[in-house]
Design a protein around this motif. Structure first.
Motif, PDB file in Angstrom:
ATOM      1  N   GLN A 367       0.683  -1.228   0.133  1.00 40.22           N
ATOM      2  CA  GLN A 367      -0.024   0.012  -0.029  1.00 40.22           C
ATOM      3  C   GLN A 367       0.912   1.263  -0.131  1.00 40.22           C
ATOM      4  N   VAL A 368       1.940   1.164   0.876  1.00 41.36           N
ATOM      5  CA  VAL A 368       2.857   2.429   0.825  1.00 41.36           C
ATOM      6  C   VAL A 368       3.457   2.655  -0.626  1.00 41.36           C
ATOM      7  N   LEU A 369       3.928   1.521  -1.163  1.00 38.93           N
ATOM      8  CA  LEU A 369       4.674   1.627  -2.410  1.00 38.93           C
ATOM      9  C   LEU A 369       3.712   2.055  -3.551  1.00 38.93           C
ATOM     10  N   MET A 370       2.362   1.530  -3.592  1.00 35.63           N
ATOM     11  CA  MET A 370       1.571   2.041  -4.657  1.00 35.63           C
ATOM     12  C   MET A 370       1.206   3.368  -4.353  1.00 35.63           C
ATOM     13  N   THR A 371       1.229   4.088  -3.141  1.00 32.46           N
ATOM     14  CA  THR A 371       0.905   5.323  -2.763  1.00 32.46           C
ATOM     15  C   THR A 371       2.050   6.241  -3.522  1.00 32.46           C
ATOM     16  N   ILE A 372       3.147   6.016  -3.077  1.00 32.28           N
ATOM     17  CA  ILE A 372       4.369   7.110  -3.230  1.00 32.28           C
ATOM     18  C   ILE A 372       4.734   7.015  -4.673  1.00 32.28           C
ATOM     19  N   TYR A 373       4.600   5.756  -5.322  1.00 30.41           N
ATOM     20  CA  TYR A 373       4.889   5.880  -6.785  1.00 30.41           C
ATOM     21  C   TYR A 373       3.978   6.402  -7.668  1.00 30.41           C
ATOM     22  N   LYS A 374       2.898   6.795  -7.296  1.00 28.88           N
ATOM     23  CA  LYS A 374       1.711   7.699  -7.765  1.00 28.88           C
ATOM     24  C   LYS A 374       2.047   9.029  -7.486  1.00 28.88           C
ATOM     25  N   GLY A 375       3.197   9.143  -6.779  1.00 29.19           N
ATOM     26  CA  GLY A 375       3.725  10.918  -6.583  1.00 29.19           C
ATOM     27  C   GLY A 375       3.020  11.201  -5.381  1.00 29.19           C
ATOM     28  N   GLU A 376       2.341  10.462  -4.686  1.00 30.26           N
ATOM     29  CA  GLU A 376       1.785  11.181  -3.391  1.00 30.26           C
ATOM     30  C   GLU A 376       2.578  10.666  -1.981  1.00 30.26           C
ATOM     31  N   PRO A 377       2.581  11.513  -1.302  1.00 31.25           N
ATOM     32  CA  PRO A 377       3.498  11.052   0.202  1.00 31.25           C
ATOM     33  C   PRO A 377       2.193  10.156   0.862  1.00 31.25           C
ATOM     34  N   GLY A 410      14.740   7.264  -6.118  1.00 27.27           N
ATOM     35  CA  GLY A 410      14.706   6.401  -5.065  1.00 27.27           C
ATOM     36  C   GLY A 410      13.559   6.739  -4.332  1.00 27.27           C
ATOM     37  N   THR A 411      13.424   6.325  -2.922  1.00 24.80           N
ATOM     38  CA  THR A 411      12.600   6.685  -1.932  1.00 24.80           C
ATOM     39  C   THR A 411      13.283   7.127  -0.513  1.00 24.80           C
ATOM     40  N   VAL A 412      12.622   7.543   0.219  1.00 22.44           N
ATOM     41  CA  VAL A 412      13.132   8.008   1.627  1.00 22.44           C
ATOM     42  C   VAL A 412      11.975   7.917   2.684  1.00 22.44           C
ATOM     43  N   ALA A 413      12.080   7.154   3.609  1.00 22.25           N
ATOM     44  CA  ALA A 413      11.046   6.898   4.640  1.00 22.25           C
ATOM     45  C   ALA A 413      11.673   7.349   6.063  1.00 22.25           C
ATOM     46  N   THR A 414      10.556   8.011   6.732  1.00 22.04           N
ATOM     47  CA  THR A 414      10.958   8.482   8.207  1.00 22.04           C
ATOM     48  C   THR A 414      10.158   7.424   9.001  1.00 22.04           C
ATOM     49  N   HIS A 415      10.801   6.885  10.273  1.00 22.28           N
ATOM     50  CA  HIS A 415       9.987   5.839  11.159  1.00 22.28           C
ATOM     51  C   HIS A 415       9.906   6.481  12.474  1.00 22.28           C
ATOM     52  N   THR A 416       8.757   6.724  13.117  1.00 26.07           N
ATOM     53  CA  THR A 416       8.747   7.251  14.497  1.00 26.07           C
ATOM     54  C   THR A 416       8.236   6.290  15.317  1.00 26.07           C
ATOM     55  N   ASP A 417       8.814   5.760  16.245  1.00 30.85           N
ATOM     56  CA  ASP A 417       8.265   4.677  17.143  1.00 30.85           C
ATOM     57  C   ASP A 417       7.180   5.410  17.984  1.00 30.85           C
ATOM     58  N   VAL A 418       5.919   4.959  17.995  1.00 32.80           N
ATOM     59  CA  VAL A 418       4.921   5.727  18.766  1.00 32.80           C
ATOM     60  C   VAL A 418       4.217   4.577  19.654  1.00 32.80           C
ATOM     61  N   THR A 419       5.065   3.305  19.723  1.00 30.71           N
ATOM     62  CA  THR A 419       4.589   2.169  20.857  1.00 30.71           C
ATOM     63  C   THR A 419       4.245   2.708  22.115  1.00 30.71           C
ATOM     64  N   GLN A 420       5.344   3.253  22.777  1.00 29.53           N
ATOM     65  CA  GLN A 420       5.007   3.946  24.104  1.00 29.53           C
ATOM     66  C   GLN A 420       3.923   4.810  24.231  1.00 29.53           C
ATOM     67  N   ARG A 421       3.986   5.740  23.209  1.00 23.65           N
ATOM     68  CA  ARG A 421       3.032   6.909  23.215  1.00 23.65           C
ATOM     69  C   ARG A 421       1.557   6.200  23.095  1.00 23.65           C
ATOM     70  N   ARG A 422       1.476   5.179  22.199  1.00 24.78           N
ATOM     71  CA  ARG A 422       0.126   4.449  22.291  1.00 24.78           C
ATOM     72  C   ARG A 422      -0.280   3.824  23.368  1.00 24.78           C
ATOM     73  N   GLN A 423       0.740   3.139  24.048  1.00 30.61           N
ATOM     74  CA  GLN A 423       0.527   2.527  25.418  1.00 30.61           C
ATOM     75  C   GLN A 423      -0.079   3.573  26.346  1.00 30.61           C
ATOM     76  N   ALA A 424       0.870   4.804  26.472  1.00 31.26           N
ATOM     77  CA  ALA A 424       0.322   5.541  27.313  1.00 31.26           C
ATOM     78  C   ALA A 424      -1.149   6.421  27.068  1.00 31.26           C
ATOM     79  N   GLU A 425      -1.369   6.496  25.835  1.00 26.74           N
ATOM     80  CA  GLU A 425      -2.919   6.818  25.427  1.00 26.74           C
ATOM     81  C   GLU A 425      -3.776   6.048  25.991  1.00 26.74           C
ATOM     82  N   ILE A 426      -3.698   4.948  25.706  1.00 22.13           N
ATOM     83  CA  ILE A 426      -4.448   3.604  26.017  1.00 22.13           C
ATOM     84  C   ILE A 426      -4.648   3.873  27.470  1.00 22.13           C
ATOM     85  N   ALA A 427      -3.608   3.892  28.151  1.00 19.51           N
ATOM     86  CA  ALA A 427      -3.493   3.787  29.743  1.00 19.51           C
ATOM     87  C   ALA A 427      -4.439   5.234  30.262  1.00 19.51           C
TER      88      ALA A 427
END
Length: 797
Positions: A367-377, A410-427
């Motif tokens: 899904q990510v690849l199909m989106t960005i190769y259409k020119g959309e972020p 080429g492509t570039v991707a930024t990964h932000t770990d939101v695991t702890q934030r999600r757990q905190a939000e759930i809590a």
């Protein structure tokens, strides 16, 4: 001599064929094929019993990646191209034929087959151009002969004196004419091949004068061969441009070697960068008489590389994980944040197949690849897994990278770990739902109030005394009662929100309210505006509920998250320290033990003793590090005992100095100075030892071999003042605020051993003594630590 051109061409044709091309069998998995292509080529032939049955390119791999094909289970035969352009060896008459097929069909390489269709080898544009820069000895003979003949005729015409007799070399005039005819035929064929090349090709003599150019050169600089032959590079380009060419040509001629050089060339739209392969053309004696240059415009690539480099420098400092890939999907860069998050270095990530490895659900990658190769972020949350199979929620931002012409490179991707934030939000959400249930199921303070002015209460339910301690009557009689007890910091926001009630019809407020006992309580205030039949505002009706517990819980969650972050950073520092500091002593123990095991019977007792001492030293080093870790662990847990006792402080310092110098084999001199011959104190000598030994050992470690350490003791106003001065490397100013943090080391320590715990232990021990520590330092000048401790610590608990 008439057969010479044909023989020459046959020799050249054979030399440009790669007889060991990259091939795979049809049943090979796509993943294995990708591995081979990554290491050797951008295209691969599929062969069965020496017959070509198909081919596969890196562009095909990109399309397969976007379609979600499983590379491990898919065979090459299922996805390859079955139509492959080939050239029979019997039809391979000259280089122009092969070069034309390569250019017309935009081929990476051209397969050569025999009469039965079996693969012989492959030809590329690069192999043809490379051969052109390496003339045969027969061709050199003809060129030298022709040059000698022309030189002879010129001298003879000018002076009437023959320099040498060319005809004596070749027996008769007929043989000479045949050689000249063969040379002209060879030159014509050579020019045809050069003109078919997409590269800029030219030949310059040792005086930097043009001997030959191809059609691409003529088109680029709008000059014909007749106009440029015999002219200098300084006649064509400005001196600053030509100097660069001349320097590279001199390197080729002087070294008699081929080189690769980047050269700046003026275009109509500005300066371009060309990658030039420069090779010497040699005479029969093997000496260079000219330079052949094959140049390709790499301006776009240079711009992309420079842009990519700047981008890499910018993103290397971010804590987010960054990954860049080329057009085929192959990872070409990951930052340190990516390596820390996913536990893969760039080479390891390339080896395991890149993005497919870390996506928990391949459909999300598709899904990510199909989106960005259409020119959309692409932005959104995805589920990822690390090398150790740790599952994480990642907020992913992916884009394509384009060159200056808008072509995707080429492509570039930024990964932000939101695991702890999600757990905190759930809590937090759970907490909010729990509190909301309590509010809905418990009595709340119901009230009515004026719809304007000071919003004074007109009715308050009696249970207000249970929540706020006030009687309902006093809240109604005084119109300003409610507003006057809102916390001064919250009052402006409350009235700002209430001023909008005529437009919004309702409101929700959270503010601090003064309880009858003098403390502030957080209240949740929700209400709406009531109107009469004609639409005129009547009053506000709402309810109040105390939410102090919820606010405290939110604060505790924020504190807990900060603590978790600090613990994570501490863990990272500890792992880094142990992996680095334990490796050296463990290696020493292992190597010495192995040597003793295999060679003890051949060694003298002295040599055995040397290695045993190495083992003992390494074990002591590890023991000291573990002791530091245990001490700091006790400090963090609050279990470090404080046991003061009386002793002579001056004598204690003398003994400590002697022990320190012995431990360091008297490599440094410690000058101990005391104003008093003795001084009775009541301190914890063990903790004092941690303080002084750590400061002294640091002073010794970070000082030059020929320097001394100054250690002074002064007793003033019921305090012991210790000063330890060194003249070592000093401490950078930016490191001073972090100096007493666990596992922290200054950035200029280099390879000097250390755990980053010594000063942390010193600070904790000073605090336990209710003392103070100060540090002043200057780079490459030295450092001064000053510690003040009370003399009598008997009453400290």
């Amino acid at each position: 001599m008439q057969a010479l051109p044909q023989l020459l061409w046959l020799r050249c044709l054979k030399s440009i064929i790669d007889f060991s091309p990259l091939t795979v069998a049809p049943e090979t998995s796509v993943l294995n094929a990708i591995s081979l292509m990554t290491k050797q080529s951008t295209q691969i032939l599929v062969v069965t019993s020496s017959q070509i049955v198909g081919c596969l390119t890196q562009q095909d791999i990109l399309h397969l990646l976007a379609s979600g094909v499983d590379f491990k289970t898919t065979k090459v035969s299922e996805v390859m191209h079955t139509s492959v352009i080939t050239l029979k060896l019997s039809e391979f008459k000259n280089m122009a034929t092969a070069l034309s097929l390569l250019n017309q069909n935009n081929l990476v390489f051209l397969p050569i087959v025999d009469s039965q269709g079996q693969l012989v080898g492959t030809i590329t544009s690069q192999s043809i151009c490379r051969e052109l820069s390496q003339p045969t000895s027969d061709y050199d003979l003809l060129v030298n002969h022709q040059k000698a003949k022309l030189d002879h005729e010129a001298v003879l015409e000018t002076t009437g004196i023959p320099v040498f007799d060319v005809e004596a070399k070749f027996q008769n005039i007929t043989a000479c004419k045949q050689a000249e005819s063969a040379l002209r035929e060879t030159q014509q064929q050579l020019q045809a091949i050069l003109d078919n090349s997409s590269a800029v090709i030219y030949v310059i003599d040792t005086k930097n004068q043009f001997l030959l150019i191809n059609r691409k050169f003529e088109q680029l600089f709008k000059i014909t061969q007749d106009q440029i032959i015999g002219k200098s590079i300084y006649d064509i380009w400005s001196a600053d441009i030509a100097d660069g060419f001349a320097a590279n040509n001199h390197q080729v001629v002087a070294g008699n070697i081929s080189i690769e050089a980047e050269e700046v060339v003026p275009h109509e739209d500005g300066l371009h960068t060309y990658l030039s392969v420069k090779s010497p053309l040699k005479n029969a004696d093997g000496l260079p008489y000219a330079v052949c240059s094959i140049s390709t415009d790499i301006t776009d690539r240079k711009i992309a590389e420079e842009s990519l480099l700047r981008f890499c420098q910018a993103i290397e400092s971010t804590s987010d994980a960054i990954c860049m890939a080329d057009i085929t999907g192959k990872p070409i860069y990951v930052n340190s944040g990516f390596t820390e998050l996913y536990e893969y270095t760039l080479k390891e990530f390339q080896a395991v197949g890149g993005a497919l490895t870390i996506f928990q659900h391949p459909a999300q990658l598709q899904q990510v690849l199909m989106t960005i190769y259409k020119g959309e972020p692409w932005r959104g949350e995805v589920t990822m897994r690390s090398r150790s199979s740790h599952i994480m929620q990642i907020y992913l931002r992916a884009y394509v990278i384009k060159d200056t012409n808008g072509k995707i490179i080429g492509t570039v991707a930024t990964h932000t770990d939101v695991t702890q934030r999600r757990q905190a939000e759930i809590a937090l959400l759970v907490s909010q739902q729990r509190l909301q249930y309590l509010l809905d199921s418990s009595p709340a303070v119901i009230y009515t109030a004026k719809a304007s002015g000071d919003f004074g209460g007109t009715f308050v339910s009696e249970n207000v005394s249970t929540i706020l301690g006030y009687e309902a009557k006093e809240m109604i009689e005084d119109s300003s009662f409610w507003a006057s007890r809102i916390h001064p910091e919250d009052l402006p926001d409350v009235f700002t929100e209430l001023s909008k009630v005529l437009e919004q019809e309702q409101y929700k407020l959270e503010y601090r309210f003064l309880h009858q006992d003098g403390s502030y309580r957080w209240l949740y205030d929700k209400g709406k505006l009531l109107r009469d039949d004609t639409g005129n505002p009547l009053e506000l009706v709402g309810y109040l509920a105390e939410i102090t517990d919820r606010k405290q819980l939110e604060q505790e969650l924020r504190v807990a998250l900060e603590k978790e972050k600090e613990l994570s950073e501490l863990k990272s520092r500890f792992v880094s320290m142990t992996s680095h500091e334990f490796r050296t002593p463990l290696s020493t123990i292992l190597s010495s033990a192995e040597l003793l095991e295999h060679y003890h019977q051949k060694w003298t007792e002295e040599k055995k003793l040397t290695h045993l001492r190495r083992i003992q030293t390494a074990v002591k080093r590890m023991t000291d590090m573990l002791n530091d870790v245990l001490v700091i662990g006790k400090v963090e847990a609050g279990n470090l005992e404080f046991k003061p006792k009386s002793f002579d402080l001056v004598a204690y310092c003398h003994e400590l100095v002697a022990e320190m110098q012995l431990n360091f084999n008297y490599q440094r001199v410690i000058n101990f100075i005391s104003q008093d011959e003795s001084a009775s104190c009541c301190m914890d000598n063990k903790l004092l030892g941690h303080i002084l030994s750590n400061l002294l050992s640091n002073a010794i470690k970070y000082s030059p071999a020929n320097s001394a350490v100054k250690f002074t003791l002064a007793c003033e106003n019921g305090q012991a003042i210790f000063e330890i001065q060194d003249w070592g490397i000093g401490i950078p100013p930016e490191d001073l605020p972090h100096l007493f943090e666990s596992f922290y080391r200054a950035q200029n320590v280099g390879n000097i051993l250390g755990t980053g715990l010594g000063l942390a232990i010193v600070k904790r021990c000073v605090d336990i003594h209710q003392g103070e520590i100060f540090v002043t330092s200057k780079l490459e000048v030295g450092t001064l630590f000053t510690v003040t401790l009370p003399f009598n610590n008997r009453n400290i608990s």
